[in-house]
Design a protein around this motif. Structure first.
Motif, PDB file in Angstrom:
ATOM      1  N   LYS A 171       7.723   9.586  -9.794  1.00  0.00           N
ATOM      2  CA  LYS A 171       8.567  10.410 -10.666  1.00  0.00           C
ATOM      3  C   LYS A 171       9.972   9.832 -10.750  1.00  0.00           C
ATOM      4  O   LYS A 171      10.589   9.815 -11.829  1.00  0.00           O
ATOM      5  N   ARG A 172      10.470   9.360  -9.624  1.00  0.00           N
ATOM      6  CA  ARG A 172      11.807   8.756  -9.637  1.00  0.00           C
ATOM      7  C   ARG A 172      11.828   7.498 -10.492  1.00  0.00           C
ATOM      8  O   ARG A 172      12.794   7.254 -11.232  1.00  0.00           O
ATOM      9  N   ILE A 173      10.772   6.684 -10.397  1.00  0.00           N
ATOM     10  CA  ILE A 173      10.701   5.469 -11.232  1.00  0.00           C
ATOM     11  C   ILE A 173      10.767   5.845 -12.707  1.00  0.00           C
ATOM     12  O   ILE A 173      11.561   5.291 -13.473  1.00  0.00           O
ATOM     13  N   VAL A 174       9.941   6.816 -13.110  1.00  0.00           N
ATOM     14  CA  VAL A 174       9.884   7.226 -14.521  1.00  0.00           C
ATOM     15  C   VAL A 174      11.199   7.844 -14.961  1.00  0.00           C
ATOM     16  O   VAL A 174      11.713   7.538 -16.049  1.00  0.00           O
ATOM     17  N   ASP A 175      11.766   8.708 -14.123  1.00  0.00           N
ATOM     18  CA  ASP A 175      13.036   9.350 -14.483  1.00  0.00           C
ATOM     19  C   ASP A 175      14.163   8.333 -14.607  1.00  0.00           C
ATOM     20  O   ASP A 175      15.025   8.447 -15.494  1.00  0.00           O
ATOM     21  N   THR A 176      14.155   7.325 -13.732  1.00  0.00           N
ATOM     22  CA  THR A 176      15.206   6.311 -13.780  1.00  0.00           C
ATOM     23  C   THR A 176      15.042   5.415 -15.004  1.00  0.00           C
ATOM     24  O   THR A 176      16.040   5.016 -15.621  1.00  0.00           O
ATOM     25  N   ASN A 220       0.839  -1.192   0.000  1.00  0.00           N
ATOM     26  CA  ASN A 220       0.000   0.000   0.000  1.00  0.00           C
ATOM     27  C   ASN A 220       0.885   1.256   0.000  1.00  0.00           C
ATOM     28  O   ASN A 220       1.583   1.525   0.984  1.00  0.00           O
ATOM     29  N   PRO A 221       0.875   2.068  -1.066  1.00  0.00           N
ATOM     30  CA  PRO A 221       1.749   3.245  -1.122  1.00  0.00           C
ATOM     31  C   PRO A 221       1.283   4.380  -0.216  1.00  0.00           C
ATOM     32  O   PRO A 221       2.016   5.352  -0.016  1.00  0.00           O
ATOM     33  N   ARG A 281       3.776  10.118  -5.327  1.00  0.00           N
ATOM     34  CA  ARG A 281       4.079  10.909  -6.511  1.00  0.00           C
ATOM     35  C   ARG A 281       5.591  11.123  -6.677  1.00  0.00           C
ATOM     36  O   ARG A 281       6.136  10.960  -7.785  1.00  0.00           O
ATOM     37  N   GLU A 282       6.271  11.465  -5.596  1.00  0.00           N
ATOM     38  CA  GLU A 282       7.714  11.666  -5.678  1.00  0.00           C
ATOM     39  C   GLU A 282       8.425  10.389  -6.110  1.00  0.00           C
ATOM     40  O   GLU A 282       9.327  10.414  -6.955  1.00  0.00           O
ATOM     41  N   GLU A 283       8.003   9.269  -5.546  1.00  0.00           N
ATOM     42  CA  GLU A 283       8.625   7.992  -5.901  1.00  0.00           C
ATOM     43  C   GLU A 283       8.275   7.591  -7.323  1.00  0.00           C
ATOM     44  O   GLU A 283       9.122   7.044  -8.052  1.00  0.00           O
ATOM     45  N   GLY A 292      19.311   1.833  -8.128  1.00  0.00           N
ATOM     46  CA  GLY A 292      18.581   1.882  -6.875  1.00  0.00           C
ATOM     47  C   GLY A 292      17.074   1.853  -6.988  1.00  0.00           C
ATOM     48  O   GLY A 292      16.378   2.170  -6.023  1.00  0.00           O
ATOM     49  N   VAL A 293      16.537   1.453  -8.141  1.00  0.00           N
ATOM     50  CA  VAL A 293      15.084   1.338  -8.322  1.00  0.00           C
ATOM     51  C   VAL A 293      14.752  -0.116  -8.666  1.00  0.00           C
ATOM     52  O   VAL A 293      15.225  -0.637  -9.685  1.00  0.00           O
ATOM     53  N   LEU A 294      13.953  -0.751  -7.826  1.00  0.00           N
ATOM     54  CA  LEU A 294      13.595  -2.156  -8.033  1.00  0.00           C
ATOM     55  C   LEU A 294      12.203  -2.258  -8.628  1.00  0.00           C
ATOM     56  O   LEU A 294      11.256  -1.654  -8.125  1.00  0.00           O
TER      57      LEU A 294
END
Length: 497
Positions: A372-377, A48-49, A368-370, A344-346
């Motif tokens: 964005k990190r997934i998409v950017d990575t 659950n995020p 949302r922040e995470e 560092g993204v699993l």
């Protein structure tokens, strides 16, 4: 092993047995890539995020208080009847379930093993739709079952003769990894058909609190002794480190399973924490779970939109993870997963799911922040992969051209002709990229992520035979370096722009 090596005193089929692959491998990847655990973003485990209930004062739950309360009983065995837990679980479902319908469980895997042990004998046929949670297969194989796979798409049209041969069928609703949710009427139709053919329906509702709990069929167990339902608390409440869940079955079946389960399978901490969570006002429709579903819906829509890019086809989901078809992308799921992990993204490589091959990944919905990190990575990894691919192809093609001259048209390429019929493909990846010289026909275009990116779509120059010859005269002799590329540009392009 040699001829003289003594055999192990275990069932023979276990000698080649392999455990399931799972997500959530934070420590393993931290060690592998030398990244601190605190810096790893885990989008491979579908939790659950919204966070745990302990982060929201309105739930009235304080984790420290619950841990202290549980530890007060550390010096005594748990009450193996788990009366408070069963009462709380029955209320939690909100569907008229009674305590005697509840079987306490130490997480999903233990519950699957319990039911399999009580139902399946060696050689019994078990039906498993593909793709789905791999623990069904693993736990049944331990017991020597014969696994027969069916397609998820065929669940609603199951042939009676197929069910006649099967002892049990597993249905995950919503399904993991696809996120598809069957409605109550669809599940009821499957359950009724299974009962008519005396096939146990193991219905896994582990994610239903995060999708749509109104589609649960927990109220149907008393009238169907061939229906068993599994519920997991670790997903909905985002606390996988405390193993807890429960099964729901008709009174007679529940009693058998409750008698057969391992004694004291919930320790004092799990029992105390789980009972408190289940007792939240509103149960599956508590404010916390309603807020969770709203949060997931918004972030899932955002992530779906961002993942919908060239080569990526996210599949519509009802829950907190997205199944993505990457068959149109040039990188397979294993390589993409490993490259992301190195940053560092699993995410979940779905190659371990039956029949997914290496064409699918599963991405958990995060904040949302995470997200964005997934998409950017992903964008960074794709860029790095493209650069690596370009560098490798360029060196390979130069080595071939050094022996036989320019390579001509690559007619076997799926993208030929990407510029014009008869183009030369020696420099499939341009050594001048990004030249930023609009006289070539290249131009700045809007990026899907915002901002500008250099596009070579309308540049044909490095595919003209005469320009290729001039470039090769420099690069095959001097190799690829900053100086040689400048010299090749001057010779091949200087007089033509």
């Amino acid at each position: 092993m040699t001829e003289n090596t003594p055999s192990l005193p275990v069932k023979e089929h276990l000698l080649k047995f392999e455990p399931s692959a799972h997500g959530g491998l934070i420590r393993k990847n931290s060690q592998k890539y030398a990244i601190p655990e605190s810096e790893i973003l885990d989008a491979s485990a579908s939790l659950n995020p919204f966070g745990t209930p302990f982060e929201y004062p309105y739930t009235g739950l304080v984790l420290r208080n619950l841990l202290d309360k549980g530890l007060e009983k550390m010096e005594q065995y748990p009450d193996n009847r788990y009366l408070e837990f069963k009462e709380a679980a029955a209320r939690f479902t909100g569907l008229g379930t009674r305590p005697e319908n509840i079987i306490p469980g130490n997480g999903s895997t233990e519950i699957i093993r319990l039911v399999a042990e009580c139902v399946i004998g060696k050689g019994d046929v078990v039906l498993i739709p593909q793709p789905t949670f791999s623990e069904y297969e693993v736990q049944c194989k331990v017991l020597g079952a014969t696994i027969r796979y069916i397609r998820q798409e065929d669940l609603l049209q199951l042939d009676g003769s197929v069910l006649d041969e099967a002892k049990m069928i597993f249905v995950c609703n919503p399904n993991n990894p696809t996120g598809r949710l069957l409605n109550r009427e669809q599940v009821k139709a499957i359950a009724d058909k299974c009962a008519r053919h005396r096939t146990i329906l193991f219905l896994d509702e582990a994610f239903i609190e995060l999708a749509d709990p109104s589609q649960s069929v927990a109220d149907m167990v008393e009238g169907n002794e061939y229906l068993f339902i599994q519920r997991s608390l670790t997903k909905a409440f985002a606390i996988p480190g405390i193993r807890m869940g429960f099964g729901i079955a008709g009174t007679r079946l529940a009693k058998v399973l409750d008698n057969a389960r391992l004694s004291w399978n919930l320790g004092c901490i799990a029992d105390t924490v789980a009972t408190a969570l289940l007792n939240m006002e509103g149960g599956v429709n508590s404010k916390y779970l309603k807020d969770s579903r709203d949060f997931i819906r918004g972030e899932r829509d955002y992530l779906m939109q961002k993942l919908n890019r060239r080569g990526f086809k996210p599949i519509e989901s009802t829950v907190n993870y997205i199944y993505v078809d990457i068959s149109g992308f040039s990188m397979d799921s294993t390589e993409l997963t490993e490259r992301l992990a190195a940053h560092g993204v699993l995410i979940r490589d779905c190659s371990s799911f039956q029949e997914s091959g290496k064409d699918h990944i599963r991405v958990a919905v995060r904040t949302r922040e995470e997200n964005k990190r997934i998409v950017d990575t992903i964008r960074l990894v794709v860029s790095e992969w493209g650069s690596d691919k370009a560098d490798s192809t360029l060196h390979d093609n130069l080595a071939k051209a050094a022996e036989s001259g320019r390579l001509g048209s690559n007619l076997s390429c799926d993208y030929y002709p990407c510029h014009f019929e008869g183009q030369d493909c020696t420099f499939c990846f341009c050594p001048f990229y990004p030249c930023k010289d609009e006289r070539t026909g290249g131009q700045w275009v809007e990026s899907s992520a915002g901002g500008k990116v250099w596009s070579c779509l309308y540049c044909e120059m490095v595919h003209r035979p005469e320009i290729v010859d001039d470039m090769l005269s420099v690069l095959t002799e001097k190799g690829i370096s900053e100086e040689s590329v400048k010299e090749a540009w001057k010779k091949a392009m200087g007089s033509r722009l």
